[in-house]
Design a protein around this motif. Structure first.
Motif, PDB file in Angstrom:
ATOM      1  N   VAL A 147       1.908  -3.048  12.665  1.00  0.00           N
ATOM      2  CA  VAL A 147       1.137  -2.544  13.800  1.00  0.00           C
ATOM      3  C   VAL A 147      -0.323  -2.267  13.445  1.00  0.00           C
ATOM      4  CG1 VAL A 147       3.145  -1.593  14.964  1.00  0.00           C
ATOM      5  CG2 VAL A 147       1.891  -0.164  13.341  1.00  0.00           C
ATOM      6  N   PHE A 148      -0.651  -2.324  12.160  1.00  0.00           N
ATOM      7  CA  PHE A 148      -2.018  -2.008  11.757  1.00  0.00           C
ATOM      8  C   PHE A 148      -2.271  -2.581  10.374  1.00  0.00           C
ATOM      9  CE2 PHE A 148      -4.879   0.892   9.380  1.00  0.00           C
ATOM     10  CZ  PHE A 148      -6.038   0.723  10.125  1.00  0.00           C
TER      11      PHE A 148
ATOM     12  N   VAL B 108       6.007  -0.291  11.873  1.00  0.00           N
ATOM     13  CA  VAL B 108       6.572   0.790  12.674  1.00  0.00           C
ATOM     14  C   VAL B 108       7.269   1.801  11.784  1.00  0.00           C
ATOM     15  CG1 VAL B 108       6.803  -0.275  14.937  1.00  0.00           C
ATOM     16  CG2 VAL B 108       8.491  -0.783  13.185  1.00  0.00           C
TER      17      VAL B 108
ATOM     18  N   GLU C 294      -5.398  -2.556   7.460  1.00  0.00           N
ATOM     19  CA  GLU C 294      -6.720  -2.091   7.039  1.00  0.00           C
ATOM     20  C   GLU C 294      -7.208  -2.988   5.919  1.00  0.00           C
ATOM     21  OE1 GLU C 294      -7.597   2.228   6.807  1.00  0.00           O
ATOM     22  OE2 GLU C 294      -7.995   1.776   4.708  1.00  0.00           O
TER      23      GLU C 294
ATOM     24  N   GLU D 122       0.458  -1.071   7.905  1.00  0.00           N
ATOM     25  CA  GLU D 122       1.329  -0.084   8.532  1.00  0.00           C
ATOM     26  C   GLU D 122       2.312  -0.825   9.430  1.00  0.00           C
ATOM     27  OE1 GLU D 122       1.126   3.437   8.693  1.00  0.00           O
ATOM     28  OE2 GLU D 122      -0.905   3.929   8.020  1.00  0.00           O
TER      29      GLU D 122
ATOM     30  N   ARG E  28      -6.227   1.876  15.788  1.00  0.00           N
ATOM     31  CA  ARG E  28      -4.854   1.381  15.644  1.00  0.00           C
ATOM     32  C   ARG E  28      -4.117   2.031  14.480  1.00  0.00           C
ATOM     33  NH1 ARG E  28      -3.948  -3.685  18.566  1.00  0.00           N
ATOM     34  NH2 ARG E  28      -1.916  -3.609  17.576  1.00  0.00           N
ATOM     35  N   ALA E  29      -4.845   2.763  13.635  1.00  0.00           N
ATOM     36  CA  ALA E  29      -4.220   3.317  12.428  1.00  0.00           C
ATOM     37  C   ALA E  29      -3.313   4.487  12.788  1.00  0.00           C
ATOM     38  CB  ALA E  29      -5.286   3.777  11.448  1.00  0.00           C
ATOM     39  N   PRO E  30      -2.012   4.393  12.474  1.00  0.00           N
ATOM     40  CA  PRO E  30      -1.120   5.522  12.736  1.00  0.00           C
ATOM     41  C   PRO E  30      -1.524   6.738  11.898  1.00  0.00           C
ATOM     42  CG  PRO E  30       0.134   3.524  12.261  1.00  0.00           C
ATOM     43  CD  PRO E  30      -1.295   3.246  11.902  1.00  0.00           C
TER      44      PRO E  30
ATOM     45  N   LYS F 289     -10.516   8.858   4.961  1.00  0.00           N
ATOM     46  CA  LYS F 289     -11.480   8.685   6.056  1.00  0.00           C
ATOM     47  C   LYS F 289     -11.115   9.594   7.219  1.00  0.00           C
ATOM     48  CE  LYS F 289     -11.841   3.839   5.088  1.00  0.00           C
ATOM     49  NZ  LYS F 289     -11.266   2.596   5.552  1.00  0.00           N
TER      50      LYS F 289
ATOM     51  N   GLN G 152      18.043   0.218  10.881  1.00  0.00           N
ATOM     52  CA  GLN G 152      17.687  -0.785  11.882  1.00  0.00           C
ATOM     53  C   GLN G 152      18.714  -1.914  11.887  1.00  0.00           C
ATOM     54  OE1 GLN G 152      13.817  -2.344  10.283  1.00  0.00           O
ATOM     55  NE2 GLN G 152      14.949  -4.262  10.265  1.00  0.00           N
TER      56      GLN G 152
ATOM     57  N   PHE H   6       3.724   4.619  15.232  1.00  0.00           N
ATOM     58  CA  PHE H   6       3.310   3.723  16.294  1.00  0.00           C
ATOM     59  C   PHE H   6       4.288   3.865  17.450  1.00  0.00           C
ATOM     60  CE2 PHE H   6       3.095  -0.438  18.403  1.00  0.00           C
ATOM     61  CZ  PHE H   6       1.726  -0.580  18.566  1.00  0.00           C
TER      62      PHE H   6
ATOM     63  N   ASP I   3       7.987  -4.732  11.955  1.00  0.00           N
ATOM     64  CA  ASP I   3       6.852  -5.068  12.802  1.00  0.00           C
ATOM     65  C   ASP I   3       5.581  -4.386  12.323  1.00  0.00           C
ATOM     66  OD1 ASP I   3       8.071  -6.689  15.042  1.00  0.00           O
ATOM     67  OD2 ASP I   3       9.393  -4.952  14.968  1.00  0.00           O
TER      68      ASP I   3
ATOM     69  N   GLY J  28      15.556  -4.763  14.349  1.00  0.00           N
ATOM     70  CA  GLY J  28      14.175  -4.368  14.053  1.00  0.00           C
ATOM     71  C   GLY J  28      13.778  -3.205  14.935  1.00  0.00           C
ATOM     72  N   VAL J  29      12.941  -2.316  14.407  1.00  0.00           N
ATOM     73  CA  VAL J  29      12.602  -1.097  15.127  1.00  0.00           C
ATOM     74  C   VAL J  29      11.967  -1.404  16.484  1.00  0.00           C
ATOM     75  CG1 VAL J  29      11.218   1.012  15.082  1.00  0.00           C
ATOM     76  CG2 VAL J  29      12.338   0.217  12.990  1.00  0.00           C
ATOM     77  N   MET J  30      11.019  -2.337  16.484  1.00  0.00           N
ATOM     78  CA  MET J  30      10.290  -2.628  17.732  1.00  0.00           C
ATOM     79  C   MET J  30      11.215  -3.192  18.822  1.00  0.00           C
ATOM     80  SD  MET J  30       6.781  -2.586  18.380  1.00  0.00           S
ATOM     81  CE  MET J  30       5.698  -3.530  17.309  1.00  0.00           C
TER      82      MET J  30
ATOM     83  N   ARG K  74       0.300   9.592  10.165  1.00  0.00           N
ATOM     84  CA  ARG K  74       1.681   9.960   9.811  1.00  0.00           C
ATOM     85  C   ARG K  74       1.779  11.454   9.522  1.00  0.00           C
ATOM     86  NH1 ARG K  74       4.757   5.096  10.445  1.00  0.00           N
ATOM     87  NH2 ARG K  74       3.427   3.364   9.864  1.00  0.00           N
TER      88      ARG K  74
ATOM     89  N   ARG L  72      -6.192   8.293   4.526  1.00  0.00           N
ATOM     90  CA  ARG L  72      -6.662   7.638   3.302  1.00  0.00           C
ATOM     91  C   ARG L  72      -8.142   7.930   3.029  1.00  0.00           C
ATOM     92  NH1 ARG L  72      -2.806   4.224   5.581  1.00  0.00           N
ATOM     93  NH2 ARG L  72      -4.306   3.226   6.960  1.00  0.00           N
TER      94      ARG L  72
END
Lengths: 119, 361
Positions: A33-34, A56, A36, A54, B288-290, B343, B31, B312, A31, B34-36, B292, B341
């Protein structure tokens, strides 16, 4: 439609090349989720990291498959990254490249060759 | 490359479509669906995890439980003697520098303690325990399943009716056709649920029976679930250099232990008195950017810390993270920047857990 070994698809649209990832790649990522996206009017060279996806699970890069100028990006993906899983071959295109010579696409795999690659 | 160990349920995982990955020396399902969807299934229904890679260790007293409790308490800043029979507690093995050798669960099962330790630390833990407790330390070779989610009780009760009466952190033994099950009402997801130690020959039958009312869950969702619940992952959020106080685990140090008598007491007691230089905190990235593990954190242009777990949060619907920051940047609501990255992106220090826990107390 043409395919790269990095599981991108390339589609000619007028004098532009539209780039996305294959269904196989989207499934492997899980899935999303982001996303860029690059800036428009960016010149890119083959192998440049152009897009970050990105899921999950992890971050992955989409590389420029050919040299060119990014003339459009799919801003819908910023708000709806899940499109990459829902419709990877359609609504989830990433960017459009203007290239000097469309014949550079000849070297990439066609659908049958790509199907062989992913087995 | 060393050979990976296979789980007792390996073939069942393959049959159910698992994608397998190496983890802590084991070949593990990362998995299934799926993870979600797996993550959400645990929050809304019930999910079954194979956590047989985790270390299970019995401490059987040479003399009596009181003496063993005292000896175990000498290794952990945690109250052991007052733990009643049939109850489980979170514990921490500390080193002389006040760092964490491992975090674990220990249960008083009447004539012995049962410890469940992290897979990647089992060898270290057993050596450490043996150095202090000798042949009272007996590793157990059993499978371990975790059944988690609001429907976990309904999925397990047809096999073991007694689980309906269990509260969070209760432990029981139940005789079943899969062998004697050692069941605790606990888990690593923030949800109600059970952890079930089963003799290896009975593991597949038990798993198939439980899967009639639950779905298989892999390591990927296990990680996102525990992250949303604000639970530490050893080797990432805690390790031999982080103290329990820095890690925000002071709740695990009962008042009776705040006078010392455990490894690393100098540092831990000083930090309890208010002198910890850094703190584990929850972090909510703004976009929205994770962010990590490894993301550097700044207050303005001053480096103040690092993300130790991040990704996420499917139930939160946004990226979530945990990390260590300097004490003056640890207050909830503090605005920081995370370097993603190249930023600098805004991130806010936030309360843990990110998702409300639903333990049955």
């Amino acid at each position: 439609m043409k395919y790269t070994e990095d599981h991108e698809w390339l589609r000619i649209e007028g004098d532009l090349v539209v780039v996305g990832i294959t269904e196989h790649a989207a499934t492997q990522l899980g899935d999303v989720v982001f996303v860029e996206l690059p800036e428009v009017e960016t010149m890119v060279a083959t192998g440049d990291e152009v897009v970050v996806i990105e899921s999950v699970k992890a971050a992955s890069d989409i590389l420029a498959p050919i040299d060119g100028e990014i003339v459009a990006v799919n801003t819908k993906l910023a708000d709806a990254p899940g499109l990459v899983n829902e419709d990877p071959l359609g609504r989830a295109w990433f960017f459009k490249l203007k290239v000097d010579d469309l014949s550079v696409l000849d070297e990439f795999m066609d659908e049958d060759e790509y199907a062989d690659l992913i087995g | 490359m060393t050979d990976l160990r296979r789980l007792p349920l390996h073939d069942l995982h393959i049959e159910m479509g698992a994608r397998m990955v190496p983890f802590a020396g084991w070949e593990m399902p990362v998995q299934f669906a799926g993870v979600m969807p797996e993550h959400l299934a645990v929050r809304e229904k019930a999910g079954l995890f194979d956590v047989s890679h985790m270390g299970q260790v019995i401490l059987r007293p040479r003399r009596d439980m009181a003496q063993l409790a005292a000896d175990l308490a000498a290794l952990m800043p945690v109250e052991v003697a007052a733990l009643p029979e049939g109850r489980q507690r979170y514990g921490l093995l500390t080193n002389e520098d006040g760092g964490i050798i491992d975090d674990l669960m220990f249960a008083n099962r009447g004539d012995h303690f049962l410890l469940v330790v992290n897979a990647g630390r089992a060898d270290v833990d057993i050596a450490h325990l043996r150095a202090h407790l000798g042949d009272q330390v007996q590793p157990v070779n059993r499978a371990l399943l975790a059944l988690q989610g609001p429907l976990a009780e309904d999925a397990l009760a047809p096999l073991v009716p007694a689980v309906r009466a269990m509260r969070f952190m209760d432990v029981i033994t139940a005789d079943t056709l899969f062998g004697p099950l050692w069941i605790s009402r606990s888990g690593y997801t923030g949800e109600d649920g059970f952890e079930i130690s089963v003799p290896t020959p009975g593991a597949e039958g038990l798993a198939r029976a439980l899967l009639r009312n639950s779905q298989p869950i892999g390591l990927g969702a296990r990680d996102s679930l525990r992250l949303e619940a604000g639970l530490c992952l050893y080797g990432h959020d805690i390790d031999e250099t982080t103290s329990p106080v820095e890690a925000g685990l002071t709740w695990a140090i009962q008042k009776s232990r705040r006078t010392g008598g455990f490894p690393g007491e100098g540092r831990i007691l000083a930090e309890l008195a208010g002198r910890s230089e850094r703190r584990r905190v929850g972090l909510r990235p703004e976009g929205r950017a994770p962010m990590r593990e490894g993301t550097k954190l700044f207050a303005g242009d001053r480096p103040v810390g690092i993300v130790t777990s991040g990704g996420f949060g499917p139930s939160v619907g946004a990226p979530v993270a945990m990390g260590y920051v300097e004490a003056d940047a640890a207050a909830i609501g503090t605005q920081l920047l995370g370097e993603v990255r190249g930023k600098l992106l805004p991130v806010t220090v936030s309360a843990l857990p990110f998702h409300q826990t639903t333990y049955k107390r």
